[in-house]
Design a protein around this motif. Structure first.
Motif, mmCIF file in Angstrom:
data_model
loop_
_atom_site.group_PDB
_atom_site.id
_atom_site.type_symbol
_atom_site.label_atom_id
_atom_site.label_comp_id
_atom_site.label_asym_id
_atom_site.label_seq_id
_atom_site.Cartn_x
_atom_site.Cartn_y
_atom_site.Cartn_z
ATOM 1 N N TRP A 249 0.824 -1.219 0.000
ATOM 2 C CA TRP A 249 0.000 0.000 0.000
ATOM 3 C C TRP A 249 0.849 1.254 0.000
ATOM 4 O O TRP A 249 0.599 2.192 -0.755
ATOM 5 N N ILE A 250 1.873 1.274 0.876
ATOM 6 C CA ILE A 250 2.670 2.499 1.014
ATOM 7 C C ILE A 250 3.455 2.789 -0.265
ATOM 8 O O ILE A 250 3.777 3.939 -0.558
ATOM 9 N N LEU A 251 3.749 1.750 -1.059
ATOM 10 C CA LEU A 251 4.409 1.954 -2.351
ATOM 11 C C LEU A 251 3.404 2.275 -3.447
ATOM 12 O O LEU A 251 3.648 3.111 -4.321
ATOM 13 N N ASN A 252 2.242 1.600 -3.405
ATOM 14 C CA ASN A 252 1.234 1.788 -4.449
ATOM 15 C C ASN A 252 0.536 3.141 -4.355
ATOM 16 O O ASN A 252 0.120 3.709 -5.379
ATOM 17 N N ASP A 253 0.416 3.679 -3.144
ATOM 18 C CA ASP A 253 -0.298 4.944 -2.954
ATOM 19 C C ASP A 253 0.301 6.072 -3.796
ATOM 20 O O ASP A 253 -0.418 6.693 -4.595
ATOM 21 N N PRO A 254 1.608 6.372 -3.682
ATOM 22 C CA PRO A 254 2.146 7.430 -4.552
ATOM 23 C C PRO A 254 2.235 7.015 -6.009
ATOM 24 O O PRO A 254 2.034 7.841 -6.905
ATOM 25 N N ALA A 255 2.523 5.724 -6.261
ATOM 26 C CA ALA A 255 2.664 5.262 -7.651
ATOM 27 C C ALA A 255 1.363 5.440 -8.423
ATOM 28 O O ALA A 255 1.365 5.882 -9.584
ATOM 29 N N SER A 256 0.234 5.108 -7.791
ATOM 30 C CA SER A 256 -1.059 5.230 -8.467
ATOM 31 C C SER A 256 -1.421 6.685 -8.734
ATOM 32 O O SER A 256 -2.010 7.016 -9.760
ATOM 33 N N LYS A 257 -1.057 7.585 -7.819
ATOM 34 C CA LYS A 257 -1.358 9.011 -8.000
ATOM 35 C C LYS A 257 -0.472 9.626 -9.085
ATOM 36 O O LYS A 257 -0.954 10.340 -9.967
ATOM 37 N N ILE A 258 0.829 9.358 -8.992
ATOM 38 C CA ILE A 258 1.777 9.988 -9.921
ATOM 39 C C ILE A 258 1.567 9.502 -11.347
ATOM 40 O O ILE A 258 1.697 10.266 -12.311
ATOM 41 N N SER A 259 1.201 8.217 -11.493
ATOM 42 C CA SER A 259 0.993 7.653 -12.838
ATOM 43 C C SER A 259 -0.398 7.918 -13.380
ATOM 44 O O SER A 259 -0.719 7.496 -14.488
ATOM 45 N N GLY A 260 -1.226 8.606 -12.601
ATOM 46 C CA GLY A 260 -2.595 8.865 -13.036
ATOM 47 C C GLY A 260 -3.438 7.608 -13.090
ATOM 48 O O GLY A 260 -4.383 7.511 -13.883
ATOM 49 N N GLY A 261 -3.124 6.620 -12.264
ATOM 50 C CA GLY A 261 -3.884 5.374 -12.218
ATOM 51 C C GLY A 261 -3.359 4.282 -13.131
ATOM 52 O O GLY A 261 -3.862 3.156 -13.100
ATOM 53 N N LYS A 262 -2.356 4.589 -13.930
ATOM 54 C CA LYS A 262 -1.814 3.566 -14.847
ATOM 55 C C LYS A 262 -1.088 2.471 -14.069
ATOM 56 O O LYS A 262 -1.056 1.312 -14.499
ATOM 57 N N ILE A 263 -0.467 2.842 -12.955
ATOM 58 C CA ILE A 263 0.172 1.860 -12.080
ATOM 59 C C ILE A 263 -0.647 1.789 -10.800
ATOM 60 O O ILE A 263 -0.600 2.699 -9.968
ATOM 61 N N ASN A 264 -1.429 0.733 -10.667
ATOM 62 C CA ASN A 264 -2.282 0.592 -9.492
ATOM 63 C C ASN A 264 -2.611 -0.885 -9.296
ATOM 64 O O ASN A 264 -3.473 -1.432 -9.982
ATOM 65 N N ILE A 265 -1.907 -1.538 -8.390
ATOM 66 C CA ILE A 265 -2.120 -2.969 -8.181
ATOM 67 C C ILE A 265 -3.394 -3.240 -7.374
ATOM 68 O O ILE A 265 -3.803 -4.389 -7.242
ATOM 69 N N PHE A 266 -3.995 -2.189 -6.841
ATOM 70 C CA PHE A 266 -5.236 -2.344 -6.080
ATOM 71 C C PHE A 266 -6.384 -1.615 -6.784
ATOM 72 O O PHE A 266 -7.164 -0.883 -6.159
ATOM 73 N N ASP A 267 -6.495 -1.817 -8.057
ATOM 74 C CA ASP A 267 -7.520 -1.150 -8.857
ATOM 75 C C ASP A 267 -8.829 -1.932 -8.799
ATOM 76 O O ASP A 267 -9.235 -2.596 -9.748
ATOM 77 N N PHE A 268 -9.474 -1.884 -7.627
ATOM 78 C CA PHE A 268 -10.747 -2.574 -7.435
ATOM 79 C C PHE A 268 -11.490 -1.902 -6.294
ATOM 80 O O PHE A 268 -10.949 -1.028 -5.610
ATOM 81 N N HIS A 269 -12.731 -2.313 -6.078
ATOM 82 C CA HIS A 269 -13.545 -1.780 -4.985
ATOM 83 C C HIS A 269 -14.093 -2.935 -4.139
ATOM 84 O O HIS A 269 -14.486 -3.978 -4.680
ATOM 85 N N VAL A 270 -14.133 -2.765 -2.830
ATOM 86 C CA VAL A 270 -14.680 -3.752 -1.915
ATOM 87 C C VAL A 270 -15.552 -3.018 -0.904
ATOM 88 O O VAL A 270 -15.084 -2.087 -0.233
ATOM 89 N N PHE A 271 -16.823 -3.418 -0.826
ATOM 90 C CA PHE A 271 -17.766 -2.778 0.101
ATOM 91 C C PHE A 271 -17.814 -1.265 -0.102
ATOM 92 O O PHE A 271 -17.944 -0.487 0.855
ATOM 93 N N GLY A 272 -17.681 -0.827 -1.335
ATOM 94 C CA GLY A 272 -17.724 0.589 -1.653
ATOM 95 C C GLY A 272 -16.428 1.328 -1.410
ATOM 96 O O GLY A 272 -16.345 2.531 -1.658
ATOM 97 N N LEU A 273 -15.396 0.620 -0.899
ATOM 98 C CA LEU A 273 -14.099 1.242 -0.656
ATOM 99 C C LEU A 273 -13.165 1.020 -1.839
ATOM 100 O O LEU A 273 -13.176 -0.057 -2.458
ATOM 101 N N GLU A 274 -12.369 2.041 -2.158
ATOM 102 C CA GLU A 274 -11.328 1.851 -3.160
ATOM 103 C C GLU A 274 -10.327 0.812 -2.665
ATOM 104 O O GLU A 274 -10.119 0.663 -1.458
ATOM 105 N N GLY A 275 -9.706 0.110 -3.618
ATOM 106 C CA GLY A 275 -8.771 -0.950 -3.266
ATOM 107 C C GLY A 275 -7.670 -0.495 -2.327
ATOM 108 O O GLY A 275 -7.327 -1.192 -1.362
ATOM 109 N N ASN A 276 -7.105 0.691 -2.579
ATOM 110 C CA ASN A 276 -6.040 1.231 -1.730
ATOM 111 C C ASN A 276 -6.490 1.356 -0.285
ATOM 112 O O ASN A 276 -5.789 0.951 0.651
ATOM 113 N N ASN A 277 -7.673 1.942 -0.092
ATOM 114 C CA ASN A 277 -8.192 2.146 1.261
ATOM 115 C C ASN A 277 -8.538 0.820 1.940
ATOM 116 O O ASN A 277 -8.289 0.635 3.140
ATOM 117 N N PHE A 278 -9.100 -0.093 1.171
ATOM 118 C CA PHE A 278 -9.465 -1.402 1.733
ATOM 119 C C PHE A 278 -8.227 -2.159 2.220
ATOM 120 O O PHE A 278 -8.223 -2.747 3.308
#
Length: 582
Positions: A249-278
């Protein structure tokens, strides 16, 4: 010579302490010089315009990667501490850490994306090996002289803050006025000097910090009478799952933001939460479940003391999440919203004050260096020559900075300069707070934390009030520098109430055999606070555009006040849980 006695180190003394303490003093000083020097520049480098040599990132991206970096720095101390305790010893851990940090700063001086990311990675692991093991060497050196420990740590703490002060002052000035690579590079140069000085003087520590012996570890395991509670296979498995999820998570959080979502290993939703938050909530829930379960397995008194430590760790998260706005949002506020141009008498007064702040501490530390030379030059000449060369460079850069400021008709105070106030106020105020803690008016732990959080709130209220006239959406302003100076004054006093006090209570409340685990919990809390500071900072632009930047700082003020109330309100409960520990 009896190598089992630490009295041998007191045969060669400087200012009443072993000469080896001052070898550590200067090594740590250069490490803090490099760490804080680079830290003062990082967010400004990411957010500076392309014309000014920066990357022109939005503040959200800069704060995301900065938060992950400082969070990982504190998490890596558990890895470095483990290797030092079990495998390579304190001494080699310091050398490995210093070398990795030297390479990290050197990489960042190249300023390309690959080398910036490589540099940050090397700095994370370097800090992990270096940070926890310097104090371990001091503890061993004073094992048979416990009455001298307080003075030793006070001297060492001065080295920490002197390094931070000069690192921010000189690296910050070079980075802002000459070029970012000069600031990053200077930090690496002095880390390298610290490495060489330590390496060539390491025999001064005798057998301390060498590869650990098996019998020593067994002694530690049986150091107290309470029942042992080793980790089972399923508990170890849960730790691994929690750590892996947290790191991803701590690595994916900045990577997903800086890449505009192109790099996001948690690109899903669970119980209405974004993958990162879940994922991060899941990692924290697993860790909390394990912590609570293990607390139930101990004897009543031990369990209650550990609950008290966990309560203070919880408060610490909020303290660092707000205090660590300094290198991020407060530095941006200094750069974009503060009137830093001084003319006429105001400029002359600043030149005089800055000259005194630079020359007087340098002169004092140079005098200490001379005292060290008198005791150690015969046996450690090369280490002393390297150390003296580093001071020649510091004096040269400091005098050049002062001369350059003298030449300016309209003086502009560097935005990074305000970060030096924290170290300056610590050096000035620490003796006063130490006297307070030793007096009959010494408050208990909860009140100290409450005072610290209230002072944090007071500091944030100052900058919030000062920014009150800034319209929503404004990109620049000219707020008086006085408000920022007050912020750092109150925040430093808050730090003196919480940071050293918290570590002290961990050592007092936790059984010896569990100290490593609970320090791990403590540093995890600090890491969460550091990342939390970045999560707060990521929202500054959105809040500033909608409600004004003052609203952002008022929100942090309210959070601090709430936590101050919580700290004091739980006083009777925590006092009982501490079972007489003061």
């Amino acid at each position: 010579m009896n190598t089992n006695s630490t009295d041998q180190f007191f045969k060669s003394k400087v200012l009443g302490h072993p000469a080896g303490l001052f070898v550590l003093f200067f090594t740590e000083m250069w490490e803090r010089f490099s760490f804080y020097g680079m830290r003062a520049l990082l967010v400004m480098f990411f957010t500076a315009s392309l014309i000014d040599g920066g990357w022109e990132w939005p503040r959200e991206h800069a704060m995301a990667i900065f938060g992950s970096y400082v969070g990982l720095v504190y998490l890596s101390t558990m890895l470095g501490g483990y290797f030092a305790d079990k495998i390579i010893g304190y001494r080699w851990a310091v050398v490995v850490g210093a070398l990795l940090m030297t390479l990290g700063h050197g990489s960042m001086a190249l300023e390309t994306p690959f080398f910036i990311y490589l540099g940050l990675t090397l700095l994370v692991f370097g800090n992990g090996f270096f940070k926890p093991n310097m104090t371990s060497i001091i503890s061993e050196m004073y094992r048979d002289r416990p009455e001298k420990k307080d003075g030793a740590y006070t001297i060492f703490y001065m080295g920490v803050n002197a390094g931070a002060f000069f690192g921010i002052l000189l690296c910050g000035y070079l980075g802002e006025k000459v070029g970012w690579s000069w600031g990053f590079g200077l930090a690496g140069v002095f880390m390298f000097f610290g490495l060489l000085q330590f390496w060539f003087a390491q025999n001064i520590f005798g057998d301390i910090g060498l590869k650990p012996k098996k019998e020593n570890k067994e002694q530690v395991q049986h150091a107290d009478g309470d029942k042992r509670n080793p980790f089972t296979i399923w508990q170890t498995g849960l730790i691994i799952v929690s750590v892996v999820l947290g790191l991803l998570w701590i690595l994916n959080d900045p990577a997903s933001k800086i890449s505009g979502g192109k790099i996001n290993i948690f690109d899903f939703h669970v119980f209405g939460l974004e993958g990162n938050n879940f994922i991060i909530l899941l990692a924290l829930l697993i860790f909390l479940f394990l912590l609570i379960f293990r607390l139930t397995q101990y004897a009543e008194i031990t369990r209650e003391k550990l609950i008290a430590v966990s309560f203070f760790a919880f408060l610490t998260i909020f303290f660092w999440a707000i205090f660590e706005q300094a290198p991020g949002t407060l530095t941006i506020f200094a750069r974009d919203y503060t009137d830093r141009v001084l003319e006429g008498n105001a400029g002359n007064i600043f030149r005089i004050v800055n000259a005194l702040l630079t020359i007087v501490p340098l002169a004092i530390i140079t005098w200490v260096l001379y005292r060290l030379f008198r005791q150690t030059f015969k046996n450690y000449a090369l280490s002393n020559v390297i150390l003296s060369c580093s001071f020649v460079i510091v004096w040269a850069v400091g005098i050049w900075m002062l001369y350059d400021q003298y030449q300016e008709t309209s003086l502009e105070v560097p935005a990074s300069w305000f970060n030096t106030l924290n170290s300056l106020f610590i050096i000035t105020l620490a003796p006063m707070f130490s006297k307070w803690w030793e007096s009959k008016y010494n408050p208990n732990a909860n009140v100290k934390f409450g005072i610290g959080m209230f002072l944090l709130a007071l500091g944030m209220a100052c900058v919030a009030f000062g920014a009150g006239g800034i319209e929503p959406g404004a990109k620049t302003a000219s707020v008086s520098m006085v408000w920022l100076i007050l912020v750092y004054l109150f925040h430093t006093m808050g730090e003196l109430c919480i940071s050293p006090v918290g570590l002290s209570y961990v050592s007092k409340l936790v059984p010896v055999r569990m100290i490593a685990f609970m320090f791990g919990v403590w540093y995890l809390a600090v890491a969460i606070g550091m990342k939390g500071a970045a999560k707060f900072g990521e929202n500054i632009d959105k809040i500033a555009n909608e409600n004004g930047i003052s609203y952002f700082f008022w929100m942090l003020t309210i959070v601090s006040l709430v936590m101050a109330f919580v700290a004091v309100a739980f006083r009777p409960i925590i006092k009982n849980l501490m079972h007489g520990v003061k």
